[in-house]
Structures are given as structure tokens and as C-alpha cells.
Design a protein around this motif. Structure first.
Motif, PDB file in Angstrom:
ATOM      1  N   UNK A  97      -9.589  -0.331  11.521  1.00  0.00           N
ATOM      2  CA  UNK A  97      -8.186  -0.418  11.895  1.00  0.00           C
ATOM      3  C   UNK A  97      -7.815   0.864  12.644  1.00  0.00           C
ATOM      4  N   UNK A 125       0.609   5.132   1.498  1.00  0.00           N
ATOM      5  CA  UNK A 125      -0.177   5.984   2.381  1.00  0.00           C
ATOM      6  C   UNK A 125       0.413   7.392   2.392  1.00  0.00           C
ATOM      7  N   UNK A 152       3.709   6.699  13.634  1.00  0.00           N
ATOM      8  CA  UNK A 152       4.872   5.954  13.126  1.00  0.00           C
ATOM      9  C   UNK A 152       4.696   4.442  13.232  1.00  0.00           C
ATOM     10  N   UNK A 153       3.472   4.006  13.194  1.00  0.00           N
ATOM     11  CA  UNK A 153       3.193   2.572  13.246  1.00  0.00           C
ATOM     12  C   UNK A 153       2.308   2.197  12.066  1.00  0.00           C
ATOM     13  N   UNK A 154       2.291   0.904  11.766  1.00  0.00           N
ATOM     14  CA  UNK A 154       1.361   0.405  10.765  1.00  0.00           C
ATOM     15  C   UNK A 154      -0.033   0.301  11.347  1.00  0.00           C
ATOM     16  N   UNK A 155      -0.986  -0.086  10.536  1.00  0.00           N
ATOM     17  CA  UNK A 155      -2.359  -0.210  10.992  1.00  0.00           C
ATOM     18  C   UNK A 155      -2.528  -1.480  11.813  1.00  0.00           C
ATOM     19  N   UNK A 168      -9.960   1.774   1.772  1.00  0.00           N
ATOM     20  CA  UNK A 168      -9.882   2.412   3.083  1.00  0.00           C
ATOM     21  C   UNK A 168     -10.452   3.823   3.021  1.00  0.00           C
ATOM     22  N   UNK A 169     -11.076   4.231   4.123  1.00  0.00           N
ATOM     23  CA  UNK A 169     -11.511   5.608   4.253  1.00  0.00           C
ATOM     24  C   UNK A 169     -10.323   6.523   4.497  1.00  0.00           C
ATOM     25  N   UNK A 170     -10.621   7.801   4.571  1.00  0.00           N
ATOM     26  CA  UNK A 170      -9.564   8.802   4.723  1.00  0.00           C
ATOM     27  C   UNK A 170      -9.096   8.948   6.164  1.00  0.00           C
ATOM     28  N   UNK A 176      -3.992  10.453   5.041  1.00  0.00           N
ATOM     29  CA  UNK A 176      -4.940   9.716   4.208  1.00  0.00           C
ATOM     30  C   UNK A 176      -4.896   8.232   4.510  1.00  0.00           C
ATOM     31  N   UNK A 177      -5.881   7.524   3.990  1.00  0.00           N
ATOM     32  CA  UNK A 177      -5.908   6.085   4.156  1.00  0.00           C
ATOM     33  C   UNK A 177      -4.989   5.385   3.171  1.00  0.00           C
ATOM     34  N   UNK A 178      -4.616   4.154   3.457  1.00  0.00           N
ATOM     35  CA  UNK A 178      -3.771   3.398   2.533  1.00  0.00           C
ATOM     36  C   UNK A 178      -4.476   3.149   1.207  1.00  0.00           C
ATOM     37  N   UNK A 201      -3.485  -0.722  -9.721  1.00  0.00           N
ATOM     38  CA  UNK A 201      -3.145   0.601  -9.197  1.00  0.00           C
ATOM     39  C   UNK A 201      -1.649   0.865  -9.170  1.00  0.00           C
ATOM     40  N   UNK A 252      -6.111  -8.300   7.587  1.00  0.00           N
ATOM     41  CA  UNK A 252      -4.768  -7.980   7.137  1.00  0.00           C
ATOM     42  C   UNK A 252      -3.927  -7.520   8.322  1.00  0.00           C
ATOM     43  N   UNK A 311      -0.486  -5.513   9.258  1.00  0.00           N
ATOM     44  CA  UNK A 311       0.382  -4.528   8.633  1.00  0.00           C
ATOM     45  C   UNK A 311       1.755  -4.458   9.290  1.00  0.00           C
ATOM     46  N   UNK A 312       2.741  -4.197   8.475  1.00  0.00           N
ATOM     47  CA  UNK A 312       4.052  -3.865   8.970  1.00  0.00           C
ATOM     48  C   UNK A 312       4.114  -2.407   9.379  1.00  0.00           C
ATOM     49  N   UNK A 313       5.255  -1.963   9.921  1.00  0.00           N
ATOM     50  CA  UNK A 313       5.383  -0.587  10.395  1.00  0.00           C
ATOM     51  C   UNK A 313       5.517   0.439   9.279  1.00  0.00           C
ATOM     52  N   UNK A 318      -9.289   4.051  10.858  1.00  0.00           N
ATOM     53  CA  UNK A 318      -9.660   3.855   9.460  1.00  0.00           C
ATOM     54  C   UNK A 318     -10.741   2.796   9.342  1.00  0.00           C
ATOM     55  N   UNK A 361       3.405   0.760   2.936  1.00  0.00           N
ATOM     56  CA  UNK A 361       3.007  -0.263   3.897  1.00  0.00           C
ATOM     57  C   UNK A 361       2.910  -1.619   3.221  1.00  0.00           C
ATOM     58  N   UNK A 412       0.843  -1.196   0.000  1.00  0.00           N
ATOM     59  CA  UNK A 412       0.000   0.000   0.000  1.00  0.00           C
ATOM     60  C   UNK A 412       0.878   1.247   0.000  1.00  0.00           C
ATOM     61  N   UNK A 465       9.028   4.902   5.458  1.00  0.00           N
ATOM     62  CA  UNK A 465       8.756   6.315   5.144  1.00  0.00           C
ATOM     63  C   UNK A 465       9.791   6.790   4.146  1.00  0.00           C
TER      64      UNK A 465
END
Lengths: 118, 114
Positions: free
Chosen positions: B36, A37, B41-44, B104-106, A41-43, A59, A107, A109-111, B90, A91, A35, A114
């Protein structure tokens, strides 16, 4: 159990340079996602793998982005050449596999990585 | 086409009060719905999901969400907010077909004041 691992965590490059991100999913997870991000905003899905097959890359900007998932485990996402607008968090996520043909699996997710393109 | 909307960019709640984070969706057929949470600084992190069955879904950290088909909503709720709940939330939706993808939403920033 280890979660999704991504490296590097941070990357600063100059525009037009190449960059690669690496992801190791949770053991046993067949589905892997990349993803993008943007801040606040969302992913947004870039690509989804089922094992080693890219089943949704609609995409992914294929002129500069590429991805691979050799042997259906680790995955690499590459950008070449990078542009200023590619600055974002990338991500990686994984899941066991599609539930009943749809995308009902949770799902993990990883960290994220950036990326800052100067 | 699938879509998901989180109408509030930010929600502010006092600690101990109930909280609601809103989500509405649009999808062909039956939806799969997710919440989520993302800390700095972290993932979801997964909170909860609705696939089928009971419309009220309970998840991690005392959160719950109610699937409302007629209103196409999946609002996230918690009876008593904690300062540690402050984060970015999210909502996401996908369809039940193999061709469906998750959207995903915003995001909604939840701020809990002591």
C-alpha cells in the motif's frame, strides 16, 4: 463509486473527554476494519467486522474503546475517556469479504480521522 | 506468529532510476502479501497483492513485486522512478486461515529527487 467516508477529519479534545468517529464503507463491502496509526508507523488493527459481527477485537482496549456496526453498514468507534496517548490517526477500511477463509481481500481505506488529545 | 519487516526507513532514488523497497515476512502456511502507498494526510491506497500463482505481480502506477518463498520476501520495484512516487510505502502480510489477521510493516519513506 464513492470510497470509504470518515468523519470528522480532525478532532481536538481535552483528556478525559469522550470522542466518536464515524465510518461509511464502500457499498456492498461486508468487512469493515478500524485501525490506529501512530506517526511514522504502520496501521494497527483495532477491530474487524464481518457484517454486524465483531470477529476480531483482540487489539481493542475495551476499558475505554468501544465500537458498533449496526445493520452491518456504518460503524462508530468511541473512546471514553480519551487519554493523551490516544492521539493518532484512526483509519477505517472496508473490503468485500474474506477470500477463502483468510484475509486476502483488498482493503480500501478512508482518509482517516486525526485525533489530538490535549 | 506473523510478522513483517521493512528494513529501510527511507529510500532515496534519482528520478528515472530503478527503485526497490524491501519487505520480508514471517507467517505460518501460505502468505497473502500486499503493498500500500500513503500520501500526506491521506489513507492508504492499494498498489498490488500476491495471493497465489505467478510470483511476479504487477500493480498500479507501474509498480511490481516479486514473491520469493525461499527468502520470504516481497520486494516492491519500479523500473523508472518518478518524483510523484515520493510517498510512504507499507508492506502487509496475512495468512490463509480465517483466524489470520493482516499485519502492516512500519513503512518505508521513498524520496525521488529530480
Amino acid at each position: 463509486e464513492a470510497g470509504v467516508v470518515q468523519s470528522p477529519r480532525y478532532k481536538i479534545i481535552e483528556k478525559k473527554q469522550p470522542v466518536a468517529f464515524w465510518c461509511n464503507p464502500i457499498s456492498g463491502h461486508n468487512t469493515l476494519y478500524w485501525y490506529l496509526q501512530n506517526l511514522g508507523q504502520g496501521p494497527e488493527l483495532l477491530i474487524r467486522y464481518e457484517n454486524e459481527e465483531a470477529v476480531d477485537d483482540s487489539q481493542l482496549p475495551k476499558d475505554r474503546f468501544s465500537a458498533e456496526r449496526l445493520k452491518g453498514v456504518d460503524s462508530t468507534l468511541k473512546i471514553q475517556p480519551a487519554e493523551l496517548g490516544d492521539s493518532a490517526v484512526y483509519l477505517c477500511a472496508s473490503s468485500l469479504g474474506a477470500v477463502a477463509g483468510g484475509q486476502g481481500e483488498t482493503q480500501y481505506f478512508g482518509p482517516g480521522t486525526r485525533l489530538l488529545v490535549l | 506468529a506473523q510478522s513483517v519487516a521493512q528494513p529501510e526507513d527511507q529510500v532515496n532514488v534519482a528520478e528515472g532510476n530503478p527503485l526497490t523497497v524491501k519487505c520480508t515476512y514471517s507467517v505460518s502456511g501460505n502468505p497473502y502479501l500486499f503493498w500500500y502507498v500513503q500520501y500526506p494526510n491521506r489513507g492508504l491506497q492499494f498498489l498490488l497483492k500476491y495471493i497465489t500463482g505467478d510470483n511476479l505481480v504487477k500493480g498500479s502506477y507501474g509498480f511490481e513485486a516479486e514473491f520469493n518463498k525461499s527468502q520470504t520476501s516481497f520486494h516492491l520495484k519500479k523500473p523508472s522512478a518518478l518524483v510523484s512516487d515520493s510517498a510512504l510505502y507499507f508492506c502487509a502480510v496475512s495468512g490463509a486461515s480465517s483466524a489470520s489477521k493482516i499485519i502492516f510493516g512500519s513503512g518505508t519513506r521513498l524520496s525521488i529527487r529530480p
